[in-house]
Design a protein around this motif. Structure first.
Motif, PDB file in Angstrom:
ATOM      1  N   SER A   1       0.837  -1.202   0.000  1.00 20.02           N
ATOM      2  CA  SER A   1       0.000   0.000   0.000  1.00 20.02           C
ATOM      3  C   SER A   1       0.871   1.250   0.000  1.00 20.02           C
ATOM      4  O   SER A   1       0.536   2.243  -0.645  1.00 20.02           O
TER       5      SER A   1
ATOM      6  N   GLU B   1      -9.418  -1.683   2.315  1.00 16.64           N
ATOM      7  CA  GLU B   1      -8.813  -2.175   3.551  1.00 16.64           C
ATOM      8  C   GLU B   1      -8.652  -1.102   4.603  1.00 16.64           C
ATOM      9  O   GLU B   1      -8.619  -1.393   5.784  1.00 16.64           O
TER      10      GLU B   1
ATOM     11  N   ASP C   1      -6.815  -1.519  -3.904  1.00 17.75           N
ATOM     12  CA  ASP C   1      -6.144  -2.111  -2.734  1.00 17.75           C
ATOM     13  C   ASP C   1      -7.187  -2.796  -1.851  1.00 17.75           C
ATOM     14  O   ASP C   1      -7.920  -2.124  -1.150  1.00 17.75           O
TER      15      ASP C   1
HETATM   16 MG   LIG Z   1      -1.977  -2.686   2.397  1.00 16.71          MG
END
Ligand SMILES: [Mg+2]
Ligand SMILES: Nc1ncnc2c1ncn2[C@@H]1O[C@H](COP(=O)(O)OP(=O)(O)OP(=O)(O)O)[C@@H](O)[C@H]1O
Length: 453
Positions: free
Chosen positions: A100, A123, A169
């Motif tokens: 990320s 997330e 993501d």
């Molecule tokens: Mg991540």
């Protein structure tokens, strides 16, 4: 023509179709392999006129700027030139490795040049994202974020915003309402990816999709996901080390040989300008058991330190542990040493390690393995600041290695005064090099040259 959605249950092992879910596949008798999948059936009246036509390849319209640079030299090196428009790239890696972080930095850098970037996170919350983004760098106005896990909503936003670059993501937390199977299931992952790819290609944008990896290190999701995307990147590193390596496992547009090297610091991932400095320790590499080998990663040479520890075995069976080097290759080198150097290694535990947690399989490492083991066995360190290059054959002969010029230049840049290299590479030795070459034909000559008489 209209599209009708129909669900079917398919065994992920043998592809047998079922009209409803069941625990065990009748065909291949595996349990829990049946998953729901959506199939599109086309019905209705087919138009008489052909809509799609084949065209000559020379008539293909090429967009003027067909790649988007990542403005990260290391990422561009791995990708070839940058993100190709209309392509989808999958980024995999262990939890917490920095996927990320890398994507958010890419998003900031690409948005800073005026491209519209959409970062979709399933997330993290918007405030978490903002806090991380603030730590990593300035936030340009063309960087948009979306916190969502519903793939249908995400696709609507992509269609309306038409971003140049999309980051998702991660694919495992997305779910499409067309499917009733749970988030993260094989069919969800596959369906969400193929829907995203369809729209990315349609809009001519690029996408970077983050994927989790399974316990055995492969990308979670079916093998077919790897065929769907254009580029597969892996971000790896040792949890207790600061450096990270970006590798390419598949690339439809460039070679997969290049790697990118980064370091995790407070302000995110920093590019490493001199990777050799990271992998060799000025103090320890002149100790017994250590040798320095210039290896080639893609087009770039870098130095690694190979360490060996040879000790008397306490128990019946001698222990062998090889970290970072190919174990078959290492066993072969040990056998070659026993036969041709007449040293007894049968009753000794042998440990090999590449400093920094690097994993390598190149044959140019052979001579380094032998010299490190010999150095530890005789408890003698190298006689000078000397680099080692050479592939070793089963009769102890030292074979030529490719790209000698690059390896020698790297040794020279890192302040090495001498180098052991195959006699067969004499003709490739760069004329301008100031480093002292010692040409060797057999492992016996190499050991004498490296450790003295
Ligand atoms: Mg991540
Ligand atoms: N303030 C900080 N200073 C330095 N490093 C940090 C800081 N905050 C986080 N990190 C590093 O960033 C890593 C987490 O990175 P990131 O969240 O990008 O990983 P990820 O691969 O996306 O993980 P996940 O799979 O859990 O989403 C941590 O393991 C830590 O090493």
């Amino acid at each position: 023509m209209t599209e009708k959605r129909k669900v079917q249950f398919i065994c992920q092992n043998c592809q047998a179709p079922y009209s409803r879910w069941q625990g065990k596949c009748d065909g291949c008798e595996t349990w829990n392999s049946i998953q729901e999948e959506v199939i599109l059936s086309k019905s209705g009246v087919r138009a008489t006129q052909l809509v799609k036509t084949a065209i000559p390849i020379s008539a293909v319209k090429v967009y003027p700027e067909e790649t988007i640079s990542s403005y990260f030299r290391e990422v561009d090196r791995v990708l070839g030139t940058g993100f190709v428009k209309g392509s989808v790239c999958l980024l995999g890696g262990e939890p917490g490795i920095g996927k990320s972080t890398l994507s958010l930095q890419l998003a900031q850098k690409i948005a800073a040049t005026g491209h519209k970037v959409l970062y979709i996170s399933g997330e993290e919350s918007a405030s978490q994202l903002f806090l991380r983004a603030k730590r990593l760098g300035p936030n340009p106005p063309s960087l948009l974020i979306l916190v969502e896990t519903d793939m249908a909503d995400i696709l609507t936003v992509i269609r309306t915003e038409k971003p140049d670059f999309v980051i998702l993501d991660s694919i495992q937390v997305m779910a499409h309402p067309d499917l009733t199977s749970p988030t993260g299931s094989i069919s969800q992952v596959r369906y969400c990816t193929s829907e995203l790819i369809k729209w990315i290609k349609e809009l001519g944008s690029c996408a970077l999709v983050i994927g989790h990896i399974t316990k055995d290190g492969s990308l979670a999701g079916p093998k077919v996901l790897e065929h769907l995307v254009d580029v597969i990147l892996f971000f790896e590193g040792e949890p207790n080390q600061q450096y990270r390596i970006l590798r390419c496992f598949k690339n439809r547009y460039a070679s997969t040989a290049e790697i990118g090297i980064f370091q995790m610091v407070a302000s995110g991932l920093a590019e490493i300008l001199k990777p050799s400095e990271l992998f060799i320790d000025e103090v320890t590499f002149q100790n017994p058991g250590s040798s320095i080998v210039p290896i080639l990663e893609g087009n770039r040479a870098l130095l690694v330190e190979l360490q060996a520890l040879v000790v008397e075995s306490g128990y019946g069976m001698a222990k062998r542990s090889f970290l970072g080097v190919d174990s078959n290759r290492a066993s072969l080198m040990i056998a070659t040493m026993e036969k041709l150097l007449r040293v007894k290694l049968g009753g000794k535990d042998i440990f090999l390690n590449i400093v920094g947690g690097f994993k390598l399989s190149e044959p140019g490492l052979d001579l380094g393995i032998i010299l490190s083991i010999a150095s530890s066995l005789f408890e003698k360190s190298m006689t000078a600041k000397i680099g080692v290059i050479g592939e070793v054959g089963l009769t102890g002969e030292i074979r030529a290695v490719g790209n000698i010029e690059k390896r020698i230049t790297e040794l020279q840049n890192m302040g090495f005064s001498a180098c052991l290299l195959p006699e067969k590479n004499r003709k490739n030795f760069p004329a301008k090099a100031t480093i002292q070459p010692y040409y060797v034909n057999h492992i016996r000559d190499a050991v004498t040259r490296f450790l003295g008489e």
